[in-house]
Enzyme design. Sequence first.
Site, PDB file in Angstrom:
ATOM      1  N   PHE A 129       0.864  -1.170   0.000  1.00  8.91           N
ATOM      2  CA  PHE A 129       0.000   0.000   0.000  1.00  8.91           C
ATOM      3  C   PHE A 129       0.907   1.230   0.000  1.00  8.91           C
ATOM      4  CE2 PHE A 129      -2.808   3.249   1.733  1.00  8.91           C
ATOM      5  CZ  PHE A 129      -3.909   3.059   0.909  1.00  8.91           C
ATOM      6  N   ASP A 201       2.652  -4.897   8.486  1.00 12.46           N
ATOM      7  CA  ASP A 201       1.466  -4.069   8.315  1.00 12.46           C
ATOM      8  C   ASP A 201       0.264  -5.018   8.301  1.00 12.46           C
ATOM      9  OD1 ASP A 201      -0.723  -2.653   7.304  1.00 12.46           O
ATOM     10  OD2 ASP A 201       0.507  -1.395   6.013  1.00 12.46           O
ATOM     11  N   TYR A 226     -10.077   0.241  11.270  1.00 11.16           N
ATOM     12  CA  TYR A 226     -11.367   0.603  10.667  1.00 11.16           C
ATOM     13  C   TYR A 226     -11.777  -0.307   9.521  1.00 11.16           C
ATOM     14  CZ  TYR A 226      -8.127   3.237   7.631  1.00 11.16           C
ATOM     15  OH  TYR A 226      -7.090   3.603   6.807  1.00 11.16           O
ATOM     16  N   LYS A 227     -10.991  -1.339   9.238  1.00 13.65           N
ATOM     17  CA  LYS A 227     -11.371  -2.270   8.179  1.00 13.65           C
ATOM     18  C   LYS A 227     -12.124  -3.445   8.809  1.00 13.65           C
ATOM     19  CE  LYS A 227      -7.348  -0.907   5.396  1.00 13.65           C
ATOM     20  NZ  LYS A 227      -8.019  -0.052   4.413  1.00 13.65           N
ATOM     21  N   ARG A 375     -12.118  -5.034  -6.507  1.00 10.24           N
ATOM     22  CA  ARG A 375     -11.758  -5.654  -5.230  1.00 10.24           C
ATOM     23  C   ARG A 375     -13.017  -5.865  -4.392  1.00 10.24           C
ATOM     24  NH1 ARG A 375      -7.821  -2.846  -0.810  1.00 10.24           N
ATOM     25  NH2 ARG A 375      -9.646  -1.488  -0.708  1.00 10.24           N
TER      26      ARG A 375
END
Length: 416
Positions: A129, A201, A226-227, A375
């Site tokens: 990312f 990560d 928050y995912k 995705r």
Amino acid sequence: MITLPQCEQWDQADELAAFKAKFDLPPNTIYLDGNSLGAMPRHAMERAQEVIGQEWRTDLINSWNKAGWWTLPVRLGDQMSPLIGAGQGETIVSDSTSVNLFKVLAAAVNLQKERHPEKKVILAERDSFPTDLYIIEGFNAFFGKDYRLELIDEPAELQAAVNAETAVVVLSHVNYRTGYLHDMQATNRLVHEHQGLVIWDLCHSAGALPIELKDSGSDFAIGCTYKYLNAGPGAPALLWVNPELMSQISQPLSGWWGHKHPFAMSPSYEAANGIERFLCGTQPIVSLSLVACGVDVFLQTDLQAVRRKSLALTDLFIALVEQECAEFGLRLVTPRDHHYRGSHVSFAHEQGYAAIQALIARGVIGDYREPEVMRFGITPLYLSFVDIWQAVQHIKAVFANKEWDKPAYKTRSKVT
């Protein structure tokens, strides 16, 4: 052939089916973007009102003590620890993933300067990312000018890339684009054999699958909440440090929350003894307070069961797309092998962006990542087997009817 009645039977046997009711999702929506922003736990609204209406409005500054605001980053870290294979007192929830990466990268590099000053390479994946790469570049520009960032193009290149020059390896446990899952234990072993340190990560794995940071011999980990952990947009991130390293390291953002005696108001900095030293400034209490709402739900589950359902749902999604949409040229970019698959599935198509917009218009929410990647996040706690069946029928219709071929769907929004 997979059929709708089969999916209905799988739902009837689903050991996690009841958890869907713990989330507040809008009607007529199939949410396949929980790997980007998790759904809202039903308890979150009540908790937000409690924090704002009672703790802030009524109790005011007394809430630093009365409501435990001051200790919240460490208490949340302790609460979250079983989900990432950590011990008590090893994790905090604070700041963003990017800021936390800067902290642990600085700690790792400074430790390597003492242990192995000859090592000058920070290794990462080109397909990380981007914020991870940007933070490494920024760190090197200001503090690590004698270090260089080297990138691998494929996970298979890692074995050959780690060598005597490698100081620190920064890896996404699950790749944000492809869903590739690194073998954490094998990677730690490889890097440690060359006296390197590893920063993980966990943004796309925390809450999606079992993680064993301590048992796998990890060094550092960071990741958003928050995912899959459903903590709310922009919620503070997690940071973990192996306790064996704690007494040997420091971090450069030496704010007052990381001070050993913050209310002594000393003019000089003295780091706290434990994980608190990785705190920096005053915390965003409202958003921080909502983190527990999602974690509370996970603590009622078995992450092995979550993983079983995740793999079953991703298997189903892949099989159904190939069964129902074979004529449309969608190319699977997510590993089929369970050992290397996270909890989202990505297909590439030249009209991927427009197709995602057409799906959103139908109430099927996924997202798009360059280049050409559609995705779909598979979140086991609030998705059913029938949801997957229905989502694929919508995908089929979007391509069969060329619904993507509308100017409105081809106009890029700022957030994709």
